[in-house]
Write a protein that holds these residues in place. Structure first.
Motif, short mmCIF file in Angstrom:
data_model
loop_
_atom_site.label_atom_id
_atom_site.label_comp_id
_atom_site.label_asym_id
_atom_site.label_seq_id
_atom_site.Cartn_x
_atom_site.Cartn_y
_atom_site.Cartn_z
N VAL A 131 0.84 -1.21 0.00
CA VAL A 131 0.00 0.00 0.00
C VAL A 131 0.87 1.25 0.00
CG1 VAL A 131 -1.62 1.36 1.40
CG2 VAL A 131 -2.01 -1.09 1.06
N GLY A 132 1.96 1.23 0.76
CA GLY A 132 2.86 2.38 0.82
C GLY A 132 3.49 2.70 -0.53
N LEU A 138 0.84 7.22 -6.45
CA LEU A 138 -0.39 7.97 -6.69
C LEU A 138 -0.25 9.43 -6.26
CD1 LEU A 138 -2.84 5.20 -5.44
CD2 LEU A 138 -2.67 6.03 -7.80
N GLU A 139 0.36 9.66 -5.12
CA GLU A 139 0.55 11.03 -4.65
C GLU A 139 1.50 11.81 -5.57
OE1 GLU A 139 -0.24 10.44 0.15
OE2 GLU A 139 1.81 10.47 -0.62
N SER A 140 2.53 11.13 -6.04
CA SER A 140 3.45 11.77 -6.98
C SER A 140 2.75 12.14 -8.27
CB SER A 140 4.63 10.82 -7.26
OG SER A 140 5.48 11.36 -8.26
N GLY A 141 1.95 11.23 -8.78
CA GLY A 141 1.21 11.51 -10.01
C GLY A 141 0.22 12.63 -9.85
N ASP A 152 -8.86 9.58 -2.03
CA ASP A 152 -7.51 9.80 -1.49
C ASP A 152 -6.60 8.65 -1.90
OD1 ASP A 152 -7.10 7.90 1.14
OD2 ASP A 152 -9.19 8.41 0.81
N ALA A 153 -5.32 8.93 -1.99
CA ALA A 153 -4.35 7.98 -2.53
C ALA A 153 -4.31 6.67 -1.74
CB ALA A 153 -2.96 8.62 -2.55
N THR A 154 -4.42 6.75 -0.43
CA THR A 154 -4.33 5.54 0.39
C THR A 154 -5.51 4.62 0.15
OG1 THR A 154 -3.05 6.70 2.08
CG2 THR A 154 -4.09 4.63 2.73
#
Length: 206
Positions: A131-132, A138-141, A152-154
């Motif tokens: 998941v990490g 995802l957050e970078s993209g 949210d990304a998580t």
């Protein structure tokens, strides 16, 4: 002069033997003597290095989790494009087929997690580590504008890992219900829906 200890080598050999035994017999039917035969040792010699079969299998699981996650991290480490990194991450999590030794090993060991808390903890570590990796991609993209996340990304990351687990199980079953290529397309479609970014047309996609 004292002879150097070979305990580390013997323990590593036993972990390898237990890994082979799990692949051949499965966890539920595994006996201590199966591991001893694989290692060409007596059962008593095995217990000298690992007090119980559970202790030995716990080490097999830890090693398998680290190997699997390290391979996934390596698969995406050098790719600067978040779209390609996400696609590579998707592919790296699926079994190559019914005989994928590492994935079969993880599925077999996962069956104990319902009854043994220590196995459950390691299984959780496997899940959270994956998941990490997904969350970082995802957050970078999203930060670069490549992705428009629907949640949210998580949350997206957790869903993708769960989908991988489900599709992977279908791939390694005695009668597979889908192959790796089909599972990858389904996962890429889910990832595309969650990121607002087409992923199927990237080079190397099938």
């Amino acid at each position: 002069m004292a002879r150097p200890s070979r305990a580390h080598e013997r323990r590593a050999a036993l972990v390898a033997a237990a890994r082979r035994a799990v692949i051949e017999r499965g966890v539920l039917d595994l006996r201590l003597r199966d591991v001893a035969e694989q290692a060409e040792m007596s059962s008593g010699a095995v217990l000298y290095y690992f007090p119980t079969l559970i202790d030995l299998l716990r080490e097999v699981q830890r090693e398998a989790v680290d190997r699997f996650c390290s391979a996934r991290e390596a698969a995406v480490r050098d790719e600067p494009d978040p779209r390609r990194r996400l696609a590579a991450m998707v592919r790296s999590g699926l079994p190559t087929g019914p005989d994928d030794e590492l994935c079969v090993l993880l599925y077999e060991l996962g069956t104990i997690a319902r009854r043994e808390s220590s196995y459950a903890a390691e299984h959780i570590r496997l899940y959270e580590r994956q998941v990490g990796i997904y969350t970082g991609i995802l957050e970078s993209g999203a930060a670069t504008g490549a992705f428009t996340l629907t949640r949210d990304a998580t949350t997206i990351a957790r869903n993708l890992v769960a989908l991988e687990d489900g599709y992977g199980l279908h791939i390694v079953m005695a009668v597979p219900t889908l192959d790796t290529a089909r599972a990858a397309r389904l996962l890429l479609a889910a990832a595309a829906d969650a990121t607002g970014c087409a992923l199927h047309d990237l080079e190397g996609d099938r």
